[in-house]
Design a protein around this motif. Structure first.
Motif, PDB file in Angstrom:
ATOM      1  N   ASP A   1      -6.027  11.280  26.907  1.00 55.84           N
ATOM      2  CA  ASP A   1      -4.734  11.376  27.384  1.00 55.84           C
ATOM      3  C   ASP A   1      -4.197  12.387  27.528  1.00 55.84           C
ATOM      4  O   ASP A   1      -3.776  12.716  28.786  1.00 55.84           O
ATOM      5  N   HIS A   2      -4.391  13.667  26.808  1.00 59.11           N
ATOM      6  CA  HIS A   2      -3.773  14.612  27.100  1.00 59.11           C
ATOM      7  C   HIS A   2      -4.397  15.414  27.981  1.00 59.11           C
ATOM      8  O   HIS A   2      -3.993  15.985  28.765  1.00 59.11           O
ATOM      9  N   PHE A   3      -5.729  15.251  27.996  1.00 54.78           N
ATOM     10  CA  PHE A   3      -6.656  16.156  29.163  1.00 54.78           C
ATOM     11  C   PHE A   3      -6.068  15.512  30.704  1.00 54.78           C
ATOM     12  O   PHE A   3      -5.871  16.377  31.797  1.00 54.78           O
TER      13      PHE A   3
ATOM     14  N   SER B   1     -15.512  16.637  23.359  1.00 50.78           N
ATOM     15  CA  SER B   1     -15.961  17.731  22.473  1.00 50.78           C
ATOM     16  C   SER B   1     -15.075  18.822  22.319  1.00 50.78           C
ATOM     17  O   SER B   1     -15.373  19.772  21.646  1.00 50.78           O
ATOM     18  N   SER B   2     -13.694  18.727  23.143  1.00 46.91           N
ATOM     19  CA  SER B   2     -12.806  19.663  22.634  1.00 46.91           C
ATOM     20  C   SER B   2     -11.768  19.407  22.071  1.00 46.91           C
ATOM     21  O   SER B   2     -11.103  18.239  22.358  1.00 46.91           O
ATOM     22  N   THR B   3     -10.877  20.228  21.287  1.00 41.08           N
ATOM     23  CA  THR B   3      -9.584  19.758  20.588  1.00 41.08           C
ATOM     24  C   THR B   3      -8.700  19.663  21.858  1.00 41.08           C
ATOM     25  O   THR B   3      -8.986  20.333  22.794  1.00 41.08           O
ATOM     26  N   GLU B   4      -7.462  19.213  21.506  1.00 43.66           N
ATOM     27  CA  GLU B   4      -6.354  19.422  22.590  1.00 43.66           C
ATOM     28  C   GLU B   4      -6.042  20.595  23.012  1.00 43.66           C
ATOM     29  O   GLU B   4      -5.714  21.030  24.118  1.00 43.66           O
ATOM     30  N   ASP B   5      -6.003  21.582  22.086  1.00 41.99           N
ATOM     31  CA  ASP B   5      -5.784  23.013  22.133  1.00 41.99           C
ATOM     32  C   ASP B   5      -6.712  23.538  22.953  1.00 41.99           C
ATOM     33  O   ASP B   5      -6.551  24.230  23.833  1.00 41.99           O
ATOM     34  N   GLU B   6      -8.203  23.443  22.660  1.00 43.79           N
ATOM     35  CA  GLU B   6      -9.228  23.968  23.733  1.00 43.79           C
ATOM     36  C   GLU B   6      -9.201  23.303  24.921  1.00 43.79           C
ATOM     37  O   GLU B   6      -9.339  24.077  25.873  1.00 43.79           O
TER      38      GLU B   6
END
Lengths: 504, 504
Positions: B407-409, B478-483
């Motif tokens: 969702d974030h991406f 494989s990435s956090t929302e921050d990443e």
């Protein structure tokens, strides 16, 4: 409130933490409908008292449920079974498709399908009881503690993405480095890590090499007796096999030279020769040094590849074993395949191919579409055991044990079974090639022996069709001297029956 | 006496026990000639004092040397370096063959050898830094502690011959049992353990199936866009690939029906259809339910096998995902291939094939000549994690994390890159299929991004030849929302440059 005390059964002695058990069981109650959507759970303090647990255990279990989304926290009012339960309810594809399993699974597919008769061969496995196997290692000697320690350090340390992500198809760099040094020191090879592909057992090395070098219609040479794992892989490529005799000094090189000449004259040149020079499989004879040099000369002259399967080089009982063909290969004619599964334990599937880099790269490309990569944990662990010296120490220890077992077993054969068994004491390896008096039918012998508690191979996989060698391999390495005595005693008893019932 | 105190360096903080270190170093002194054959070693009490160690440590180190044969005990007189040192001195094959390595290893073999251009494709791997990968899992979420615990219990308990000997080629019975239950519950399959072959990743399942069902000249259908791992395996058998279009509801079944008819009329019938119905690879679209049923009907009508690669079924963000084709297969037309490597971590290479038992048996026969068996430790550990519920808990946890990341991406793409990127929010999986404005050259984009510290695939492996999709997969799992925010910021910066430098 629900009778949680009777609904929930916790086992404090289990390896599964109590909070995990509790969380699992709450989840089951929800799935079963016992706990309904929107229902409030008891407070953590209350449930802790009821179940006689520490309150932190309840908090941890609830946290699990919150993280997994089947519990919800409403601020100031407690913990609830989620209103929108995230459990998926998949859509059946066919209308009326039953959710309960009634039909039995298919045995036969609906499409055209033929089994490959080539591949239907017996699979050799360990026997739990007394056995004289094909030549397997004694796993009881394996350095399990050291391996376990290396595995633990892999799990504990380092970047998880590096340790558990995709890895190099050619193998863990530590193992390739260590193995390169080991092979150069013990076998006179001149490898660098780039000349090495780590495989899963030597059979993957054979498979990749055959698939890469051979095409349908190619001609390949093996000994008249040979390893069925190799012949199956050669035939799978569509190549045909031509054989040459094997005597007490290995493959007959005059016969090979003649065959090369003949095949060239009919424009069907030999593309590859498969050999197990250290101990010919199954008969354990060693390929004499002058024949090795002749084989390399023929390879250069006729342009064929030599696939050298050196499956048990680590086990020789003479002080001066002959170096592998690969050690004298100046022109890159040899593909050298080896394995550590016979030196450690079959479950640790580490084999390797040593070859010119161009071939190593091609084998790795093919391996990618088969299993992509090996097991980085295992490869690291074995690399680590090379580095600490544990592995070399293990090789030396088991070599001494096997040496004593070979001597004892051959003494037993010579005294207890001398009238029916012929054999030559092998210079190395893990098995004695024995031929039995033709009075004895090998299949019946194996059957009778198994009834008496001794498992042994009938030898049918070793005997070329059309010949009656009446031979089999009897492995001594995986049994203690005491076990060998018991095994031979059974064999003797069973053999006596055959001789007694033989009316000639 | 030798200055043992300065010759021997022990590290008490090392993971290697001190007696092992001592034994290793004594061995080195002997090999180096510092300790000569026949030389007497100090008494254990004396050496213990010299090195300030417990006497038992010296005894244990000497015992190692005795067991390995480079020390000898003479009764009443102490411990000596063995007179007949058992180190082997192999015979060189060629007269004058040097023991020192001077020649460099071969790069090219001496036999005829062609690389297979089919197999030369880029290998996708994890990047250490910021990345928008092909759709890999976040290994930081994997249940490493639980897996480590299961591995430890395997090392500690049980009969070593059973645990580390040869194992069942089809996989560990515990895993086959647990997986069978799991597949039946979550995917509506009707398997028994006998319908399952455990493989090393799904790619081995594809490889074995293609090698078993296909022959040179056979016709196989895939989508116009498809997974290169499958096409490489199909082509390796000598079969040819025919393609049909893929739209927003998956493979076009009218086009497939027409193709089946046409191929039958020219006596070149379709032998197999490869599909990834849950999320088409690479575009992530779902094959609509009615098309699935049509596909099964066509399979029955024309007698082709359906190879269903369900590589990411465990990750769907809708509450009602469609069940796999295999769940509605009444006639055994479907070979169902799946994997846990995307659900746990790529190093844990567990894939599986579900099919009628006759095919499973044939696949296992072929697997024997490739790598014989899987890794019984790993298979046991994963089976154990199914049994304790740890694995299902892990799936649910990572599903929630990936859902939020998707969702974030997608929000980031829609706000930050809306002018150059087109995409549809995927219903599941680990990546978004994006197509870029044709102003942007995808290879240059990947290159520029990598210079700014973001690794991403150019998409060249996804685009069928002759088409200019200008698309690629961007993995979010494989990435956090921050990443993800950092990654998109870099992508935006790089894209701006392209638009700025474009002169149109």
């Amino acid at each position: 409130m629900l009778p949680f005390k009777s609904l929930i059964q916790l086992d404090k002695s289990s390896a599964t933490p109590v909070f995990v058990q509790l969380s699992n069981q709450l989840g089951q109650l929800i799935r079963a409908g016992t706990l309904a959507s929107g229902q409030r759970l008891p407070g953590t303090r209350q449930l802790a008292e009821l179940l006689q647990l520490n309150r932190q255990t309840i908090v941890a279990a609830y946290d699990e449920g919150l993280a997994q989304g089947w519990l919800e926290s409403r601020s100031g009012s407690g913990t609830y079974v989620a209103a929108h339960f995230p459990d998926v309810k998949p859509q059946p594809l066919l209308p009326g498709q039953s959710e309960t399993v009634t039909e039995s699974p298919q045995d036969k597919p609906g499409y055209l399908f033929e089994t490959n008769p080539l591949l239907v061969r017996p699979l050799l496995t360990y026997s739990a009881g007394l056995h004289l196997d094909d030549g397997f290692p004694d796993i009881r000697l394996a350095p399990m503690e050291e391996l376990g320690r290396a595995y633990r350090s892999y799990f504990r340390w380092g970047n998880p993405q590096q340790h558990f992500g995709y890895a190099d198809t050619k193998g863990h760099p530590l193992l390739r480095e260590q193995l390169s040094v080991y092979l150069n020191e013990t076998r006179g090879l001149r490898t660098k890590p780039d000349n090495i592909l780590i495989t899963r057992g030597s059979i993957m090395g054979l498979h990749l090499t055959c698939q890469t070098l051979l095409q349908a219609g190619d001609r390949v040479v093996t000994g008249e007796t040979t390893w069925f794992g190799a012949t199956m892989n050669i035939r799978k490529t569509g190549a045909s096999i031509l054989t040459v005799p094997v005597d007490q000094h290995g493959m007959d090189m005059d016969a090979l030279a003649e065959l090369c000449q003949k095949q060239r004259s009919v424009a069907r040149p030999i593309r590859m020769v498969f050999v197990t020079p250290h101990h010919h499989y199954p008969t354990t004879v060693t390929l004499r040094a002058d024949r090795r040099i002749r084989l390399l000369q023929l390879a250069e002259q006729y342009g064929f590849a030599v696939l050298e399967d050196d499956y048990d080089y680590d086990f020789h009982y003479l002080s001066r074993p002959i170096l592998p063909l690969a050690s004298a290969d100046q022109r890159g004619m040899v593909v050298y395949v080896g394995s550590l599964t016979k030196s450690v334990a079959p479950a640790f599937r580490i084999g390797y191919v040593v070859a010119p880099t161009a071939l190593i790269n091609a084998l790795a490309q093919l391996r990618r579409i088969i299993d992509r990569q090996g097991d980085p944990m295992l490869e690291f662990a074995i690399g680590q055991l090379f580095k600490t010296g544990d592995l070399r120490r293990h090789f030396r220890k088991s070599l001494r044990a096997y040496h004593a077992r070979r001597d004892h077993f051959c003494d037993l054969l010579a005294t207890e079974l001398k009238e029916v068994v012929q054999f030559t004491k092998p210079d190395g390896g893990m098995a004695v090639w024995t031929t039995f008096d033709t009075v004895i039918d090998m299949d019946s012998l194996a059957l009778q022996a198994s009834r008496e508690g001794l498992s042994l191979a009938s030898g049918s996989i070793h005997n070329p069709p059309g010949q009656r060698l009446n031979g089999t391999r009897l492995g001594f390495a995986s049994s203690t001297e005491d076990e060998l005595e018991q095994g031979v005693a059974i064999l003797k008893k069973v053999v006596e029956k055959f001789r007694y019932t033989d009316s000639r």
